[in-house]
Design a protein around this motif. Structure first.
Motif, PDB file in Angstrom:
ATOM      1  N   THR A  27       0.824  -1.210   0.000  1.00 35.88           N
ATOM      2  CA  THR A  27       0.000   0.000   0.000  1.00 35.88           C
ATOM      3  C   THR A  27       0.852   1.251   0.000  1.00 35.88           C
ATOM      4  O   THR A  27       0.558   2.223  -0.708  1.00 35.88           O
ATOM      5  CB  THR A  27      -0.930   0.001   1.226  1.00 35.88           C
ATOM      6  OG1 THR A  27      -1.739  -1.171   1.167  1.00 35.88           O
ATOM      7  CG2 THR A  27      -1.816   1.215   1.240  1.00 35.88           C
ATOM      8  N   SER A  28       1.937   1.264   0.767  1.00 32.72           N
ATOM      9  CA  SER A  28       2.772   2.462   0.847  1.00 32.72           C
ATOM     10  C   SER A  28       3.433   2.781  -0.493  1.00 32.72           C
ATOM     11  O   SER A  28       3.516   3.945  -0.893  1.00 32.72           O
ATOM     12  CB  SER A  28       3.823   2.309   1.941  1.00 32.72           C
ATOM     13  OG  SER A  28       4.688   1.242   1.652  1.00 32.72           O
ATOM     14  N   VAL A  29       3.900   1.758  -1.201  1.00 28.91           N
ATOM     15  CA  VAL A  29       4.518   1.979  -2.513  1.00 28.91           C
ATOM     16  C   VAL A  29       3.474   2.475  -3.510  1.00 28.91           C
ATOM     17  O   VAL A  29       3.721   3.391  -4.291  1.00 28.91           O
ATOM     18  CB  VAL A  29       5.203   0.688  -3.017  1.00 28.91           C
ATOM     19  CG1 VAL A  29       5.671   0.841  -4.457  1.00 28.91           C
ATOM     20  CG2 VAL A  29       6.363   0.325  -2.117  1.00 28.91           C
ATOM     21  N   PHE A  30       2.296   1.890  -3.466  1.00 25.65           N
ATOM     22  CA  PHE A  30       1.236   2.323  -4.373  1.00 25.65           C
ATOM     23  C   PHE A  30       0.877   3.780  -4.129  1.00 25.65           C
ATOM     24  O   PHE A  30       0.751   4.574  -5.063  1.00 25.65           O
ATOM     25  CB  PHE A  30      -0.007   1.445  -4.211  1.00 25.65           C
ATOM     26  CG  PHE A  30      -1.166   1.920  -5.026  1.00 25.65           C
ATOM     27  CD1 PHE A  30      -1.234   1.637  -6.376  1.00 25.65           C
ATOM     28  CD2 PHE A  30      -2.168   2.689  -4.454  1.00 25.65           C
ATOM     29  CE1 PHE A  30      -2.291   2.098  -7.144  1.00 25.65           C
ATOM     30  CE2 PHE A  30      -3.225   3.150  -5.202  1.00 25.65           C
ATOM     31  CZ  PHE A  30      -3.278   2.852  -6.557  1.00 25.65           C
ATOM     32  N   LEU A  31       0.701   4.161  -2.853  1.00 24.87           N
ATOM     33  CA  LEU A  31       0.340   5.546  -2.536  1.00 24.87           C
ATOM     34  C   LEU A  31       1.453   6.514  -2.914  1.00 24.87           C
ATOM     35  O   LEU A  31       1.180   7.639  -3.349  1.00 24.87           O
ATOM     36  CB  LEU A  31      -0.013   5.676  -1.060  1.00 24.87           C
ATOM     37  CG  LEU A  31      -1.315   5.003  -0.646  1.00 24.87           C
ATOM     38  CD1 LEU A  31      -1.499   5.095   0.863  1.00 24.87           C
ATOM     39  CD2 LEU A  31      -2.495   5.612  -1.368  1.00 24.87           C
ATOM     40  N   MET A  32       2.708   6.115  -2.770  1.00 27.58           N
ATOM     41  CA  MET A  32       3.833   6.965  -3.160  1.00 27.58           C
ATOM     42  C   MET A  32       3.808   7.207  -4.668  1.00 27.58           C
ATOM     43  O   MET A  32       3.963   8.338  -5.129  1.00 27.58           O
ATOM     44  CB  MET A  32       5.146   6.307  -2.751  1.00 27.58           C
ATOM     45  CG  MET A  32       6.346   7.163  -2.987  1.00 27.58           C
ATOM     46  SD  MET A  32       6.491   8.506  -1.814  1.00 27.58           S
ATOM     47  CE  MET A  32       6.867   7.608  -0.350  1.00 27.58           C
ATOM     48  N   GLN A  33       3.599   6.163  -5.443  1.00 32.41           N
ATOM     49  CA  GLN A  33       3.536   6.318  -6.900  1.00 32.41           C
ATOM     50  C   GLN A  33       2.336   7.168  -7.307  1.00 32.41           C
ATOM     51  O   GLN A  33       2.438   8.016  -8.194  1.00 32.41           O
ATOM     52  CB  GLN A  33       3.459   4.947  -7.575  1.00 32.41           C
ATOM     53  CG  GLN A  33       4.738   4.177  -7.517  1.00 32.41           C
ATOM     54  CD  GLN A  33       4.629   2.822  -8.201  1.00 32.41           C
ATOM     55  OE1 GLN A  33       3.546   2.389  -8.572  1.00 32.41           O
ATOM     56  NE2 GLN A  33       5.756   2.149  -8.348  1.00 32.41           N
ATOM     57  N   PHE A  34       1.206   6.958  -6.669  1.00 31.93           N
ATOM     58  CA  PHE A  34       0.005   7.720  -6.997  1.00 31.93           C
ATOM     59  C   PHE A  34       0.194   9.205  -6.656  1.00 31.93           C
ATOM     60  O   PHE A  34      -0.257  10.080  -7.376  1.00 31.93           O
ATOM     61  CB  PHE A  34      -1.201   7.142  -6.254  1.00 31.93           C
ATOM     62  CG  PHE A  34      -2.508   7.687  -6.724  1.00 31.93           C
ATOM     63  CD1 PHE A  34      -2.962   7.419  -8.001  1.00 31.93           C
ATOM     64  CD2 PHE A  34      -3.285   8.470  -5.894  1.00 31.93           C
ATOM     65  CE1 PHE A  34      -4.167   7.919  -8.448  1.00 31.93           C
ATOM     66  CE2 PHE A  34      -4.495   8.981  -6.330  1.00 31.93           C
ATOM     67  CZ  PHE A  34      -4.936   8.709  -7.610  1.00 31.93           C
ATOM     68  N   ARG A  35       0.903   9.486  -5.548  1.00 29.10           N
ATOM     69  CA  ARG A  35       1.173  10.870  -5.163  1.00 29.10           C
ATOM     70  C   ARG A  35       2.064  11.550  -6.194  1.00 29.10           C
ATOM     71  O   ARG A  35       1.820  12.696  -6.582  1.00 29.10           O
ATOM     72  CB  ARG A  35       1.843  10.909  -3.793  1.00 29.10           C
ATOM     73  CG  ARG A  35       2.152  12.317  -3.308  1.00 29.10           C
ATOM     74  CD  ARG A  35       2.925  12.294  -2.014  1.00 29.10           C
ATOM     75  NE  ARG A  35       4.235  11.675  -2.138  1.00 29.10           N
ATOM     76  CZ  ARG A  35       5.348  12.326  -2.482  1.00 29.10           C
ATOM     77  NH1 ARG A  35       5.305  13.610  -2.752  1.00 29.10           N
ATOM     78  NH2 ARG A  35       6.485  11.697  -2.559  1.00 29.10           N
ATOM     79  N   VAL A  36       3.077  10.867  -6.673  1.00 32.09           N
ATOM     80  CA  VAL A  36       3.983  11.438  -7.665  1.00 32.09           C
ATOM     81  C   VAL A  36       3.238  11.714  -8.967  1.00 32.09           C
ATOM     82  O   VAL A  36       3.399  12.774  -9.590  1.00 32.09           O
ATOM     83  CB  VAL A  36       5.197  10.511  -7.895  1.00 32.09           C
ATOM     84  CG1 VAL A  36       6.011  10.958  -9.082  1.00 32.09           C
ATOM     85  CG2 VAL A  36       6.061  10.458  -6.647  1.00 32.09           C
ATOM     86  N   LEU A  41       0.524  15.745 -12.563  1.00 29.75           N
ATOM     87  CA  LEU A  41      -0.654  16.260 -13.261  1.00 29.75           C
ATOM     88  C   LEU A  41      -0.984  17.688 -12.822  1.00 29.75           C
ATOM     89  O   LEU A  41      -1.363  18.525 -13.648  1.00 29.75           O
ATOM     90  CB  LEU A  41      -1.849  15.343 -13.017  1.00 29.75           C
ATOM     91  CG  LEU A  41      -1.786  13.978 -13.695  1.00 29.75           C
ATOM     92  CD1 LEU A  41      -2.947  13.105 -13.242  1.00 29.75           C
ATOM     93  CD2 LEU A  41      -1.774  14.123 -15.197  1.00 29.75           C
ATOM     94  N   VAL A  42      -0.825  17.972 -11.543  1.00 29.84           N
ATOM     95  CA  VAL A  42      -1.091  19.326 -11.050  1.00 29.84           C
ATOM     96  C   VAL A  42      -0.099  20.315 -11.639  1.00 29.84           C
ATOM     97  O   VAL A  42      -0.479  21.399 -12.099  1.00 29.84           O
ATOM     98  CB  VAL A  42      -1.062  19.358  -9.501  1.00 29.84           C
ATOM     99  CG1 VAL A  42      -1.044  20.779  -8.981  1.00 29.84           C
ATOM    100  CG2 VAL A  42      -2.247  18.607  -8.945  1.00 29.84           C
ATOM    101  N   VAL A  43       1.169  19.967 -11.660  1.00 29.78           N
ATOM    102  CA  VAL A  43       2.177  20.860 -12.239  1.00 29.78           C
ATOM    103  C   VAL A  43       1.901  21.070 -13.728  1.00 29.78           C
ATOM    104  O   VAL A  43       2.024  22.185 -14.246  1.00 29.78           O
ATOM    105  CB  VAL A  43       3.596  20.303 -11.999  1.00 29.78           C
ATOM    106  CG1 VAL A  43       4.637  21.051 -12.805  1.00 29.78           C
ATOM    107  CG2 VAL A  43       3.932  20.365 -10.521  1.00 29.78           C
TER     108      VAL A  43
END
Length: 69
Positions: A27-36, A41-43
């Motif tokens: 879960t932590s790796v998935f959330l890290m990738q999703f955050r990046v 996308l925001v930038v």
């Protein structure tokens, strides 16, 4: 604003779908990738908005309206 909210809703929907089908990824790796990906996308959206604003202000200047009284 509407495009941003639609993008947010689609990103959250995609994230939930991807989380359900993530396989053996933690879960932590998935959330890290999703955050990046989300930050990218925001930038990109901010850069596109700033480019559009600069285009309208400097290249596609509105012609002055001649008002006669």
């Amino acid at each position: 604003m509407v495009i941003g909210l639609a993008g947010l809703a689609s990103a959250v929907g995609y994230g939930l779908y991807s989380y359900k089908n993530r396989g053996s990824m933690s879960t932590s790796v998935f959330l890290m990738q999703f955050r990046v990906i989300s930050q990218g996308l925001v930038v990109g959206a901010l850069t596109a908005g700033m480019g559009y604003s600069l285009y309208n202000n400097y290249i596609n200047k509105p012609k002055p309206v001649d008002v006669e009284h």
